[in-house]
Every structure is written in C-alpha cells, then in structure tokens.
Design a protein around this motif. Structure first.
Motif, PDB file in Angstrom:
ATOM      1  N   HIS A 135       0.803  -1.225   0.000  1.00  0.00           N
ATOM      2  CA  HIS A 135       0.000   0.000   0.000  1.00  0.00           C
ATOM      3  C   HIS A 135       0.835   1.275   0.000  1.00  0.00           C
ATOM      4  N   ALA A 136       1.889   1.283  -0.780  1.00  0.00           N
ATOM      5  CA  ALA A 136       2.683   2.496  -0.954  1.00  0.00           C
ATOM      6  C   ALA A 136       1.889   3.528  -1.750  1.00  0.00           C
ATOM      7  N   ALA A 137       0.884   3.100  -2.480  1.00  0.00           N
ATOM      8  CA  ALA A 137      -0.050   3.948  -3.226  1.00  0.00           C
ATOM      9  C   ALA A 137       0.587   4.691  -4.391  1.00  0.00           C
ATOM     10  N   GLU A 138       1.731   4.240  -4.860  1.00  0.00           N
ATOM     11  CA  GLU A 138       2.345   4.856  -6.031  1.00  0.00           C
ATOM     12  C   GLU A 138       1.421   4.760  -7.243  1.00  0.00           C
ATOM     13  N   CYS A 139       0.685   3.679  -7.352  1.00  0.00           N
ATOM     14  CA  CYS A 139      -0.207   3.487  -8.502  1.00  0.00           C
ATOM     15  C   CYS A 139      -1.390   4.443  -8.448  1.00  0.00           C
ATOM     16  N   VAL A 140      -2.104   4.491  -7.321  1.00  0.00           N
ATOM     17  CA  VAL A 140      -3.309   5.325  -7.250  1.00  0.00           C
ATOM     18  C   VAL A 140      -2.973   6.808  -7.289  1.00  0.00           C
ATOM     19  N   HIS A 141      -1.820   7.201  -6.756  1.00  0.00           N
ATOM     20  CA  HIS A 141      -1.417   8.608  -6.834  1.00  0.00           C
ATOM     21  C   HIS A 141      -0.861   8.948  -8.210  1.00  0.00           C
ATOM     22  N   GLY A 142      -0.184   7.998  -8.834  1.00  0.00           N
ATOM     23  CA  GLY A 142       0.457   8.256 -10.117  1.00  0.00           C
ATOM     24  C   GLY A 142      -0.469   8.237 -11.305  1.00  0.00           C
ATOM     25  N   LEU A 143      -1.530   7.449 -11.249  1.00  0.00           N
ATOM     26  CA  LEU A 143      -2.425   7.305 -12.395  1.00  0.00           C
ATOM     27  C   LEU A 143      -3.820   6.900 -11.903  1.00  0.00           C
ATOM     28  N   PRO A 144      -4.534   7.822 -11.234  1.00  0.00           N
ATOM     29  CA  PRO A 144      -5.821   7.465 -10.637  1.00  0.00           C
ATOM     30  C   PRO A 144      -6.885   7.045 -11.649  1.00  0.00           C
ATOM     31  N   GLU A 145      -6.758   7.457 -12.899  1.00  0.00           N
ATOM     32  CA  GLU A 145      -7.741   7.026 -13.895  1.00  0.00           C
ATOM     33  C   GLU A 145      -7.589   5.547 -14.233  1.00  0.00           C
ATOM     34  N   VAL A 146      -6.425   4.968 -13.990  1.00  0.00           N
ATOM     35  CA  VAL A 146      -6.194   3.543 -14.225  1.00  0.00           C
ATOM     36  C   VAL A 146      -6.379   2.745 -12.944  1.00  0.00           C
ATOM     37  N   PHE A 147      -5.824   3.241 -11.830  1.00  0.00           N
ATOM     38  CA  PHE A 147      -5.836   2.530 -10.550  1.00  0.00           C
ATOM     39  C   PHE A 147      -6.764   3.259  -9.578  1.00  0.00           C
ATOM     40  N   ASP A 148      -7.945   2.679  -9.320  1.00  0.00           N
ATOM     41  CA  ASP A 148      -8.930   3.308  -8.453  1.00  0.00           C
ATOM     42  C   ASP A 148      -9.520   2.246  -7.527  1.00  0.00           C
ATOM     43  N   LEU A 149      -9.157   2.301  -6.253  1.00  0.00           N
ATOM     44  CA  LEU A 149      -9.576   1.292  -5.285  1.00  0.00           C
ATOM     45  C   LEU A 149     -11.072   1.299  -5.014  1.00  0.00           C
ATOM     46  N   GLU A 170       2.470   3.071 -22.305  1.00  0.00           N
ATOM     47  CA  GLU A 170       3.779   3.524 -21.814  1.00  0.00           C
ATOM     48  C   GLU A 170       3.651   4.210 -20.458  1.00  0.00           C
ATOM     49  N   ARG A 171       2.593   4.984 -20.277  1.00  0.00           N
ATOM     50  CA  ARG A 171       2.370   5.681 -19.003  1.00  0.00           C
ATOM     51  C   ARG A 171       1.989   4.693 -17.900  1.00  0.00           C
ATOM     52  N   VAL A 172       1.161   3.692 -18.230  1.00  0.00           N
ATOM     53  CA  VAL A 172       0.792   2.652 -17.267  1.00  0.00           C
ATOM     54  C   VAL A 172       2.050   1.921 -16.807  1.00  0.00           C
ATOM     55  N   ALA A 173       2.913   1.555 -17.743  1.00  0.00           N
ATOM     56  CA  ALA A 173       4.162   0.866 -17.406  1.00  0.00           C
ATOM     57  C   ALA A 173       5.050   1.733 -16.523  1.00  0.00           C
ATOM     58  N   GLU A 174       5.134   3.021 -16.836  1.00  0.00           N
ATOM     59  CA  GLU A 174       5.961   3.942 -16.045  1.00  0.00           C
ATOM     60  C   GLU A 174       5.502   3.985 -14.585  1.00  0.00           C
ATOM     61  N   VAL A 175       4.207   4.060 -14.365  1.00  0.00           N
ATOM     62  CA  VAL A 175       3.684   4.120 -12.995  1.00  0.00           C
ATOM     63  C   VAL A 175       3.867   2.776 -12.294  1.00  0.00           C
ATOM     64  N   ILE A 176       3.681   1.675 -12.983  1.00  0.00           N
ATOM     65  CA  ILE A 176       3.872   0.358 -12.369  1.00  0.00           C
ATOM     66  C   ILE A 176       5.317   0.182 -11.912  1.00  0.00           C
ATOM     67  N   ARG A 177       6.270   0.703 -12.654  1.00  0.00           N
ATOM     68  CA  ARG A 177       7.679   0.575 -12.259  1.00  0.00           C
ATOM     69  C   ARG A 177       7.975   1.300 -10.949  1.00  0.00           C
ATOM     70  N   ARG A 178       7.095   2.180 -10.510  1.00  0.00           N
ATOM     71  CA  ARG A 178       7.266   2.857  -9.217  1.00  0.00           C
ATOM     72  C   ARG A 178       6.854   1.977  -8.036  1.00  0.00           C
ATOM     73  N   CYS A 179       6.126   0.902  -8.288  1.00  0.00           N
ATOM     74  CA  CYS A 179       5.645   0.021  -7.216  1.00  0.00           C
ATOM     75  C   CYS A 179       6.846  -0.613  -6.524  1.00  0.00           C
ATOM     76  N   PRO A 180       7.123  -0.217  -5.273  1.00  0.00           N
ATOM     77  CA  PRO A 180       8.339  -0.700  -4.624  1.00  0.00           C
ATOM     78  C   PRO A 180       8.318  -2.184  -4.275  1.00  0.00           C
ATOM     79  N   SER A 181       7.134  -2.753  -4.048  1.00  0.00           N
ATOM     80  CA  SER A 181       7.068  -4.152  -3.624  1.00  0.00           C
ATOM     81  C   SER A 181       7.106  -5.127  -4.795  1.00  0.00           C
ATOM     82  N   GLY A 182       6.824  -4.648  -6.003  1.00  0.00           N
ATOM     83  CA  GLY A 182       6.729  -5.540  -7.152  1.00  0.00           C
ATOM     84  C   GLY A 182       5.385  -6.237  -7.241  1.00  0.00           C
ATOM     85  N   ALA A 183       4.413  -5.837  -6.410  1.00  0.00           N
ATOM     86  CA  ALA A 183       3.075  -6.445  -6.464  1.00  0.00           C
ATOM     87  C   ALA A 183       2.422  -6.192  -7.813  1.00  0.00           C
TER      88      ALA A 183
END
Length: 160
Positions: free
Chosen positions: A39-53, A67-80
């Motif tokens: 729950h580092a929330a890099e995905c929901v903060h980085g691209l809320p239109e794609v990742f919305d809990l 390309e933008r989706v991939a960029e935000v996913i690479r920020r996920c520190p846990s690799g989930a």
C-alpha cells in the motif's frame, strides 16, 4: 480481466505459483499479486484514472496509454504490480543496472535489478522486491508488514 478463483494471494493448488490477478488491456496487461502489496499507493497517486480502489475492477489498463501505465507500475516498490506489453507495443520491464539494495530503517530490504528470489514459490525472476528483514512475514522472503517492519513507507518518493 482474468482473475484466479482461489483467495487472493494464495498459492496455486498445482504447485507454488503465486495467485495473480490479471487485467487485460489493448496494449498492456497488468498483473497484481495481492500478498505482496504494501500500500505504498504509487499506482493510485500516479495514475488514478487507471488505478482506483473504489471501483471494480480497480485496474483499467486502457484508461491511459500503455507507456504511461508501465511507467507508474515501475514505481511500485514491492513488485506487487507488474506489466506485460502486447506484442509490438513496448518492451518488458528492464532491470535497474546496477542492482541496488537499500535497507530501510525498519529492516526491510528494497531491491531493484536483475534478481532471482528464492522462496516458497521456488525461484522467481524479479526486477523489484521489498524483502522481509525481520523474519515475521508469512510471505517469505517478501515483506507483508506483519512484523516490526510494519512502518509507513516514508521513503518511496525519494527514490524516484
């Protein structure tokens, strides 16, 4: 979207593969391994239109360019979160070079690079992982915040 039928994060009855949820888009498939999410929330903060809990499914890969989706996913520190581009759309995630290992004050090991991680699921090829440093995780060797390393992920922003 394709989802496993067992409880999220449990092993496959056929032998050790982690349960992944898959969200298929036109140019990219996003996979999510719930047991690794911290729950580092890099995905929901980085691209809320794609990742919305608050939405089901919570991942809509086609809500942004691959390309933008991939960029935000690479920020996920846990690799989930991981991704797989459609043929001809982009490249798989390249590991960081050189490989880096950072111990957080709580004891977790933040690892990025060309990794082979050995655990209950066997040996897995990874590019990002947050490994347990306290020994209390039920998802060894990955951290699940169940022990002393259950501190907020304060240093995520500094690594960008």
């Amino acid at each position: 979207m394709t989802e496993g039928t067992a409880e999220p994060g449990t092993e496959s009855p056929t032998g050790g593969k982690p349960r992944l949820k898959e969200y298929d888009g036109e140019g990219i498939t996003v996979t999510f391994e719930p047991r690794r999410c911290l729950h580092a929330a890099e995905c929901v903060h980085g691209l809320p239109e794609v990742f919305d809990l608050s939405r089901r499914p919570w991942v809509l890969p086609d809500a942004a360019v691959p390309e933008r989706v991939a960029e935000v996913i690479r920020r996920c520190p846990s690799g989930a979160l991981q991704y797989h581009p459609a043929a001809g759309v982009g490249a798989e995630e390249a590991p960081d070079v050189p490989t880096t290992v950072r111990r957080k004050p709580s004891g977790q090991l933040r690892v990025r690079g060309d990794l082979l991680v050995a655990g209950e699921q066997g040996v897995r090829h990874e590019t990002r992982a947050l490994l347990c440093g306290c020994g209390a995780s039920a998802n060894q060797p990955y951290c699940d915040h169940s022990g002393p390393c259950a501190e907020p992920d304060d240093d995520v922003a500094e690594e960008r």
